[in-house]
Design a protein around this motif. Structure first.
Motif, PDB file in Angstrom:
ATOM      1  N   GLY A   1       0.863  -0.964  -0.534  1.00 13.87           N
ATOM      2  CA  GLY A   1       0.040   0.059   0.100  1.00 13.87           C
ATOM      3  C   GLY A   1       0.991   1.197   0.306  1.00 13.87           C
ATOM      4  N   ASN A   2       0.485   2.325   0.721  1.00 12.55           N
ATOM      5  CA  ASN A   2       0.667   3.483   1.296  1.00 12.55           C
ATOM      6  C   ASN A   2       2.693   3.062   1.454  1.00 12.55           C
ATOM      7  N   THR A   3       2.634   2.204   2.060  1.00  9.91           N
ATOM      8  CA  THR A   3       4.983   2.298   1.894  1.00  9.91           C
ATOM      9  C   THR A   3       4.927   2.256   1.175  1.00  9.91           C
ATOM     10  N   ALA A   4       4.397   1.519   0.174  1.00 11.07           N
ATOM     11  CA  ALA A   4       5.382   0.880  -0.913  1.00 11.07           C
ATOM     12  C   ALA A   4       5.482   1.663  -1.606  1.00 11.07           C
ATOM     13  N   SER A   5       4.440   2.918  -1.903  1.00  8.59           N
ATOM     14  CA  SER A   5       4.506   3.863  -2.592  1.00  8.59           C
ATOM     15  C   SER A   5       5.249   4.611  -2.398  1.00  8.59           C
ATOM     16  N   ALA A   6       5.409   4.927  -1.383  1.00 12.08           N
ATOM     17  CA  ALA A   6       5.943   6.085  -0.673  1.00 12.08           C
ATOM     18  C   ALA A   6       7.706   5.580  -1.003  1.00 12.08           C
ATOM     19  N   LEU A   7       8.047   4.539  -0.864  1.00 14.96           N
ATOM     20  CA  LEU A   7       9.298   3.767  -1.358  1.00 14.96           C
ATOM     21  C   LEU A   7       9.869   4.106  -2.550  1.00 14.96           C
ATOM     22  N   ARG A   8       8.632   3.991  -3.598  1.00 12.10           N
ATOM     23  CA  ARG A   8       8.393   3.576  -4.833  1.00 12.10           C
ATOM     24  C   ARG A   8       8.779   2.099  -4.770  1.00 12.10           C
ATOM     25  N   ALA A   9       8.558   1.358  -4.017  1.00  7.41           N
ATOM     26  CA  ALA A   9       8.345  -0.308  -4.859  1.00  7.41           C
ATOM     27  C   ALA A   9       7.407  -0.906  -4.665  1.00  7.41           C
ATOM     28  N   THR A  10       7.937  -1.894  -5.246  1.00  2.17           N
ATOM     29  CA  THR A  10       6.151  -2.666  -6.032  1.00  2.17           C
ATOM     30  C   THR A  10       5.694  -3.118  -4.697  1.00  2.17           C
ATOM     31  N   ALA A  11       4.454  -3.669  -4.526  1.00  2.00           N
ATOM     32  CA  ALA A  11       4.022  -4.296  -3.720  1.00  2.00           C
ATOM     33  C   ALA A  11       4.568  -5.674  -3.322  1.00  2.00           C
ATOM     34  N   GLY A  12       4.927  -6.250  -2.091  1.00  3.46           N
ATOM     35  CA  GLY A  12       5.089  -7.085  -2.108  1.00  3.46           C
ATOM     36  C   GLY A  12       6.953  -7.303  -1.582  1.00  3.46           C
ATOM     37  N   SER A  13       7.275  -6.374  -2.225  1.00  2.98           N
ATOM     38  CA  SER A  13       8.752  -6.386  -2.092  1.00  2.98           C
ATOM     39  C   SER A  13       9.155  -6.589  -0.813  1.00  2.98           C
ATOM     40  N   PRO A  14      10.507  -7.178  -0.176  1.00  4.94           N
ATOM     41  CA  PRO A  14      10.805  -7.387   1.050  1.00  4.94           C
ATOM     42  C   PRO A  14      11.146  -6.368   1.634  1.00  4.94           C
ATOM     43  N   ALA A  15      10.590  -7.018   2.436  1.00  3.22           N
ATOM     44  CA  ALA A  15      11.032  -5.374   4.209  1.00  3.22           C
ATOM     45  C   ALA A  15      11.594  -5.918   5.371  1.00  3.22           C
ATOM     46  N   MET A  16      13.197  -4.987   6.275  1.00  5.53           N
ATOM     47  CA  MET A  16      12.365  -5.181   7.094  1.00  5.53           C
ATOM     48  C   MET A  16      11.910  -3.968   8.346  1.00  5.53           C
ATOM     49  N   PHE A  17      11.150  -4.902   8.730  1.00  6.37           N
ATOM     50  CA  PHE A  17      10.217  -4.073   9.998  1.00  6.37           C
ATOM     51  C   PHE A  17      10.956  -4.068  11.603  1.00  6.37           C
ATOM     52  N   VAL A  18      11.162  -2.628  11.680  1.00 13.82           N
ATOM     53  CA  VAL A  18      11.329  -2.291  13.513  1.00 13.82           C
ATOM     54  C   VAL A  18      10.175  -1.488  14.149  1.00 13.82           C
ATOM     55  N   GLU A  19      10.671  -1.921  14.811  1.00 12.04           N
ATOM     56  CA  GLU A  19       9.046  -1.226  15.823  1.00 12.04           C
ATOM     57  C   GLU A  19      10.538  -0.877  17.076  1.00 12.04           C
ATOM     58  N   ARG A  20       9.603   0.133  17.649  1.00  9.10           N
ATOM     59  CA  ARG A  20       9.983   0.382  18.674  1.00  9.10           C
ATOM     60  C   ARG A  20       9.465   1.424  20.102  1.00  9.10           C
ATOM     61  N   LEU A  21       9.421   0.366  21.485  1.00  9.30           N
ATOM     62  CA  LEU A  21       9.103   0.979  22.003  1.00  9.30           C
ATOM     63  C   LEU A  21      10.454   2.768  23.236  1.00  9.30           C
ATOM     64  N   ASN A  22      10.380   3.930  22.644  1.00  8.05           N
ATOM     65  CA  ASN A  22      11.007   4.678  23.558  1.00  8.05           C
ATOM     66  C   ASN A  22      10.602   5.207  24.856  1.00  8.05           C
ATOM     67  N   TYR A  23      11.766   5.240  25.634  1.00 16.33           N
ATOM     68  CA  TYR A  23      11.632   6.064  26.381  1.00 16.33           C
ATOM     69  C   TYR A  23      12.938   6.731  27.696  1.00 16.33           C
ATOM     70  N   ASP A  24      12.244   7.630  28.151  1.00 14.98           N
ATOM     71  CA  ASP A  24      13.056   9.126  28.461  1.00 14.98           C
ATOM     72  C   ASP A  24      13.898   8.880  29.954  1.00 14.98           C
ATOM     73  N   GLN A  25      14.766   9.795  30.206  1.00 17.61           N
ATOM     74  CA  GLN A  25      15.124   9.898  30.876  1.00 17.61           C
ATOM     75  C   GLN A  25      14.567   9.747  32.897  1.00 17.61           C
ATOM     76  N   HIS A  26      13.542   9.975  32.466  1.00 17.05           N
ATOM     77  CA  HIS A  26      12.424   9.227  34.277  1.00 17.05           C
ATOM     78  C   HIS A  26      12.116   7.931  34.381  1.00 17.05           C
ATOM     79  N   ASP A  27      12.463   7.292  32.901  1.00 17.60           N
ATOM     80  CA  ASP A  27      11.087   6.161  32.263  1.00 17.60           C
ATOM     81  C   ASP A  27      10.001   5.988  31.851  1.00 17.60           C
ATOM     82  N   ASN A  28       9.936   7.527  32.236  1.00 18.66           N
ATOM     83  CA  ASN A  28       8.670   7.044  30.892  1.00 18.66           C
ATOM     84  C   ASN A  28       8.638   7.004  29.566  1.00 18.66           C
ATOM     85  N   LEU A  29       7.474   6.101  29.189  1.00 17.38           N
ATOM     86  CA  LEU A  29       7.421   5.322  27.717  1.00 17.38           C
ATOM     87  C   LEU A  29       6.714   6.718  26.895  1.00 17.38           C
TER      88      LEU A  29
END
Lengths: 246, 246
Positions: free
Chosen positions: A183-211
Motif C-alpha cells: 500500500g502507501n508504504t510501498a508507494s512512498a518507497l517507490r517499491a512494488t507491493a510485496g517487496s521484501p522489507a525489514m520491519f523495526v518496531e521501537r518503544l522509547n523511554y525518557d530519562q525518567h523511565d516514562n514510555l
DNA sequence: TAGTGGTCTAGACCACGGT
DNA sequence: CCGTGGTCTAGACCACTAA
C-alpha cells in the motif's frame, strides 16, 4: 536451474563493476533475450538477487543495483541524519503526515493506553543519497509533548524532544522482523507491493523511565544492516523481559 | 491484482483456523483450480504470503502454515535450548560437522587472524517442534579451547565453554541482515534454494574481553523475531563503535 | 507408481513512466 | 506515444516425495 546461472552472471556483472551501484539494469525483455530465456525465468533470477539484497526494484521503473546498506545500531540510532552522515551518506527527510488521532488497537497495546486515547502520529519518508529507504511512523503520547506539532517534526524528533521538552531518549525496546511492503508504504518507497522489507518496531523511554513514544519503521530490506554490541546478562532475567513486550 | 485477492483469501483461511499451524496447504494445482487461475499466478500469491512470514515451503514437499516466530534476544541468546523452552517450544539440535580447518578470508577478518591459522568449525542444525529453523556455524579459536572436539558440542557450546574451560560469554557484537538460503544450508533446512532468510553474525567475547569465537546463523526468516532492550549512549561513541565492526 | 513441486516456454494485454 | 514493468494464460517436462 537456468535461473541460478543467470543470477550468477548478473551478480558477476555487479561485482566487476560492469553494472554500477545505483544504475539501472537493462530492460527485462532485453535481459531475457540476452540470456536466451523467457521473462518469467529471468524474473526468477532477478527475484533471487533482490532477496539477497544485490538489486532492488522501483515500481514500473525497473531494476537497480543496490547501494551498500546503512549500518543501524539500535543503541545509537536516535537520529537518522547523524547516522547517515557518519557513514558518508546524504540523508533526506520528507514529512508525509502529522496529526492527532485515536490510537488503533496495536498502538494502544504498545503504548499501554486505550483506543479512546489520542496520540500524535507522524509519518516520515527518509532517503539516503536520494533513494527512499524507510518509512517511519511515530506515535507520540501528547501528555509529554503538548503542542508538539508547532515545532519542527520533519527532521529530528530527538532534538525537538530535547530542546523544547527537556526529554531525552535513554532506553529503547526494539523488535526486528521481516515482512513485505504494501500500500502507501510501498508507494512512498517507490517499491512494488510485496517487496521484501525489514520491519523495526521501537518503544522509547525518557530519562525518567516514562514510555514517551513508539515508532514503526519499514525499511527496504537491502538498505539496512542492524549492528550492535550486547552485554550479556544472566539467563534468569530472560523470561521476564520478554513477557513484557509480547 | 488477482494474486492479492488470492493472498487475502488464503490469509483469512489461516487466521480463521481453516488452515492450522504446521498444516500443509492443498496442492498448488488444486489451489490454482479452486481460485480459477494458473499456477504461476497462484505462486505469486504464495510467494507474498511467504515473504510476510505466514507460510513457508519445504522443498518439493509443499507449503505449510508458519508457527509463531521464536523471540530472540541478542542480550540473552547464548543457549538455544533454554530460549526455546522458555517459550514453550521443543528444541532439537543435530551436529552437521565439526572439524579443525583453515580460516577463510571472511572468518579470518572477523576473528582477527590470518588464513594460515586454524579454527574449529562446528555446524549445527537446530529445530523447533521438529521443524528445522536455523543452521548455526561456529568458528572457534583453538588457543582458548584445546581439544574442544572431545567434549559435547552438539548441544550448548556455552555450557562446554563454562564447565571445561572456565570461559563465559559476556559480550556479543552482532549483525543482522536479510538474505536468501542456498546450497547446503537450504537443504539442511529442507528449504528451496532462494527462500528468504535472516542472517545473524556474532562475535563473542569472554569475561577477560578475549574474542573467543564467532557464529554465522541462517534462519528461516519467519522463524525468528529479534527483540531486545537497548540502553542508549551518547551519540559521540557512535562512530568509533561502528568502524570497528565494518 | 502417482502426484507433487521445480522449472521453463511462448506468448498476451494493460497501465504507467519517461520522452 | 513508445517502451517498460506488472500481471496473467495455458500449457509442458522432469525429479523427487510419499504411498
Amino acid at each position: 536451474m537456468q535461473y541460478l546461472k543467470i543470477k550468477d552472471a548478473i551478480n558477476q556483472q555487479i561485482n566487476t563493476g560492469i553494472l554500477q551501484i545505483g544504475h539501472k539494469l537493462p530492460a527485462e525483455r532485453k535481459l531475457a533475450e540476452s540470456f536466451n530465456t523467457t521473462r518469467i525465468t529471468l524474473r526468477e533470477a532477478l527475484a533471487l538477487l533482490e532477496s539477497e539484497g544485490k538489486i532492488y526494484r522501483e515500481d514500473r521503473r525497473g531494476w537497480f543495483v543496490s547501494p551498500p546498506a546503512l549500518i543501524y545500531d539500535p543503541n545509537y540510532t536516535t537520529e537518522f541524519a547523524a547516522m547517515a552522515i557518519a557513514q558518508d551518506r546524504k540523508p533526506h527527510s520528507v514529512l508525509l503526515s502529522a496529526q492527532l488521532i485515536h490510537a488503533n488497537q496495536h498502538i494502544a497495546t504498545l503504548l499501554n493506553i486505550t483506543t479512546n486515547d489520542s496520540v500524535y502520529r507522524i509519518e516520515r519518508l527518509r532517503s539516503l543519497d536520494s533513494r527512499p529507504v524507510v518509512v517511519v511512523t511515530n506515535y507520540i503520547l501528547p501528555e509529554f509533548f503538548p503542542d508538539l506539532l508547532k515545532h519542527d517534526i520533519t527532521h529530528s524528533l530527538t532534538v525537538t524532544y530535547r530542546e523544547h521538552y527537556q526529554r531525552i531518549y535513554t532506553k529503547t525496546r526494539f523488535r526486528i522482523s521481516t515482512t513485505s511492503l504494501n500500500g502507501n508504504t510501498a508507494s512512498a518507497l517507490r517499491a512494488t507491493a510485496g517487496s521484501p522489507a525489514m520491519f523495526v518496531e521501537r518503544l522509547n523511554y525518557d530519562q525518567h523511565d516514562n514510555l514517551i513514544d513508539c515508532d514503526l519503521e519499514y525499511w527496504r530490506h537491502d538498505a539496512i544492516r542492524i549492528e550492535s554490541l550486547a552485554t550479556l546478562s544472566s539467563a534468569c532475567l530472560h523470561k521476564t523481559t520478554q513477557k513484557k513486550m509480547s
